[in-house]
Design a protein around this motif. Sequence first.
Motif, PDB file in Angstrom:
ATOM      1  N   UNK A 429       0.807  -1.194  -0.098  1.00 35.62           N
ATOM      2  CA  UNK A 429      -0.115  -0.021   0.030  1.00 35.62           C
ATOM      3  C   UNK A 429       0.909   1.427   0.119  1.00 35.62           C
ATOM      4  N   UNK A 430       2.203   1.164   0.346  1.00 32.62           N
ATOM      5  CA  UNK A 430       2.875   2.389   0.281  1.00 32.62           C
ATOM      6  C   UNK A 430       2.967   3.038  -1.147  1.00 32.62           C
ATOM      7  N   UNK A 431       2.673   2.073  -2.269  1.00 34.78           N
ATOM      8  CA  UNK A 431       2.659   2.571  -3.672  1.00 34.78           C
ATOM      9  C   UNK A 431       1.453   2.820  -4.026  1.00 34.78           C
ATOM     10  N   UNK A 432       0.458   3.151  -3.275  1.00 33.26           N
ATOM     11  CA  UNK A 432      -1.057   3.204  -3.612  1.00 33.26           C
ATOM     12  C   UNK A 432      -1.290   4.506  -4.525  1.00 33.26           C
ATOM     13  N   UNK A 433      -0.373   5.368  -4.602  1.00 28.81           N
ATOM     14  CA  UNK A 433      -0.530   6.687  -5.370  1.00 28.81           C
ATOM     15  C   UNK A 433       0.378   6.561  -6.747  1.00 28.81           C
ATOM     16  N   UNK A 434       1.143   5.635  -6.851  1.00 25.69           N
ATOM     17  CA  UNK A 434       2.122   5.479  -7.891  1.00 25.69           C
ATOM     18  C   UNK A 434       2.076   4.356  -8.950  1.00 25.69           C
ATOM     19  N   UNK A 435       1.525   3.310  -8.192  1.00 25.98           N
ATOM     20  CA  UNK A 435       1.273   2.179  -9.266  1.00 25.98           C
ATOM     21  C   UNK A 435       0.441   2.439 -10.608  1.00 25.98           C
ATOM     22  N   UNK A 436      -0.655   3.220 -10.396  1.00 29.73           N
ATOM     23  CA  UNK A 436      -1.732   3.413 -11.753  1.00 29.73           C
ATOM     24  C   UNK A 436      -0.874   4.094 -12.804  1.00 29.73           C
ATOM     25  N   UNK A 437       0.192   4.933 -12.373  1.00 26.31           N
ATOM     26  CA  UNK A 437       0.880   5.495 -13.384  1.00 26.31           C
ATOM     27  C   UNK A 437       1.976   4.633 -14.181  1.00 26.31           C
ATOM     28  N   UNK A 438       2.385   3.504 -13.584  1.00 23.45           N
ATOM     29  CA  UNK A 438       3.200   2.436 -14.179  1.00 23.45           C
ATOM     30  C   UNK A 438       2.162   1.564 -15.343  1.00 23.45           C
ATOM     31  N   UNK A 439       1.083   1.266 -14.901  1.00 26.90           N
ATOM     32  CA  UNK A 439       0.071   0.717 -15.208  1.00 26.90           C
ATOM     33  C   UNK A 439      -0.380   1.308 -16.759  1.00 26.90           C
ATOM     34  N   UNK A 440      -0.526   2.717 -16.654  1.00 30.37           N
ATOM     35  CA  UNK A 440      -0.757   3.447 -17.764  1.00 30.37           C
ATOM     36  C   UNK A 440       0.430   3.796 -18.689  1.00 30.37           C
ATOM     37  N   UNK A 441       1.755   3.527 -18.078  1.00 28.27           N
ATOM     38  CA  UNK A 441       2.693   4.198 -18.873  1.00 28.27           C
ATOM     39  C   UNK A 441       3.335   5.367 -18.783  1.00 28.27           C
ATOM     40  N   UNK A 442       2.545   6.262 -18.158  1.00 28.92           N
ATOM     41  CA  UNK A 442       2.831   7.869 -18.170  1.00 28.92           C
ATOM     42  C   UNK A 442       3.908   8.260 -17.276  1.00 28.92           C
TER      43      UNK A 442
END
Length: 505
Positions: A429-442
Amino acid sequence: MATAPTSLDTLSARQVAAGVAAGDFTATEVARAALDAIERRDPEVRAFLQVSADLALEAAAATDARRAAGEALGPLAGVPVAFKDNMNLVGTRTTCASRMLEGYESPYTATCVQRMLDAGATPVGKTNMDEFAFGSSTESSAFHPTANPWDASRVPGGSSGGSAAAVAAGEATIALGSDTGGSIRQPASLCGVVGLKPTYGAVSRYGVVAFGSSLDQVGPFGRRVEDVALAMNALVAGGRDPWDSTSQAVAPDFLAHLDDPVEGRRVGVVPALMEAAGLSDEVRDAVAAAGRALVDQGAELVEVDLPNIASAIAAYYVIAPCEAFSNLARFDGVRYGYQEPGRATLAEQTSLSRAHGFGEEAKRRQMLGAYLLSSGVYDTYYYPAQQVRTLITADYARAYEQCDVILMPAAPRTAFRFGELSDPTQMYASDMFTISNNIAGNGGVSVPLGLGATSGLPVSAQLQGPAFADARLLTFARAIERALSPDGEGAPVAPALAGKGGELA
């Protein structure tokens, strides 16, 4: 030559390079000052797995020779740079902080490392990390944990914790890390430095040991936004890397528009994220202050929605372990890696080599990936995770029709104590605000906002942007830096370490 001592702690990468070019000091003097800072400070911080003193002095001497010969110097001439230990550099070991690769000598140099060297950088060493980049605290390193330079009882974040700590401690001016789910931005936040995850494909990953091949990206840390921009110019110089099939040509000069005004630009905020469970009040308040700083400079805050972002962690912990299982299958103790001695059969040797060579978190993620890719399970989890990935990517695309960048937290809280997050799901959960950006590639960048009012530890905000708009991110990051850093010129070295070496005579 300079007549008064100058500390590397106070110099930006541009100032170091300019000072070397002008003859105010030599690259060798800079290298010795950096190595002295490491010698004096790293016993407390333990950011490095290997200090490459010989390589640093050789590179510095070559820079000094070029200047003496009247040759043009690179934009990073003499700048001390550290590299995460999943990046190959000839003359160093590349261990990924794992017993599996203990003693493995780099057979070639990664493209990202070589481009920094081509720009004149001085390589001071390889930094600690979570084993094979599996973690958010650098506690899973097989060799030793790294301490947060602001409080040695706390973690620096991860998985690029050693790189973030080295910059925060003034042991390197710039460091490179890799980011698969937040491994640059989260430790940058916890250590109070700038950390950029560029758009997927912007920086070559050739020569970087893979974790999740559809998620990994290399990026820089610095105490100033300008230092990160200089590093990005070096990393994209030369265009597309033919040795990396995902590499793209990136044209912009990351310095050209760094100080452009943000007046009239739109900054997206996601109200649901600012009320997310687990977000501390001091981080929420700091991010709100960053928003006000942008408004004061003429930007407009607009609400945007990312309706599927709550599913990002679930999708990530399907996709990433599957890719990790595939990538780490090569470490079998036969071709390379730790080899269990005295075993009669190949199957027994391979099994025990992997069991004893990998740490607990590395084994946990590979076993999860093996299960998720197994017959009867693959269709249930892997396909839906990829569908969620498509939905999240589309959410971002719609949001960026309404705004130029999105402002949100980089990490939910300040640095936690060693052993405090013993449950793996709490760590994830430490990466809860960052993971989505890797998924999208932005792209995304963590910007330090000073110290939290309650903890007295670094707090940061994150800016995210559309694909290949990384230069735009740095423009907004620089606007926040101008407004909120103590002197408008970036983050200071952790004060407990300042003055312990790093002086230029």
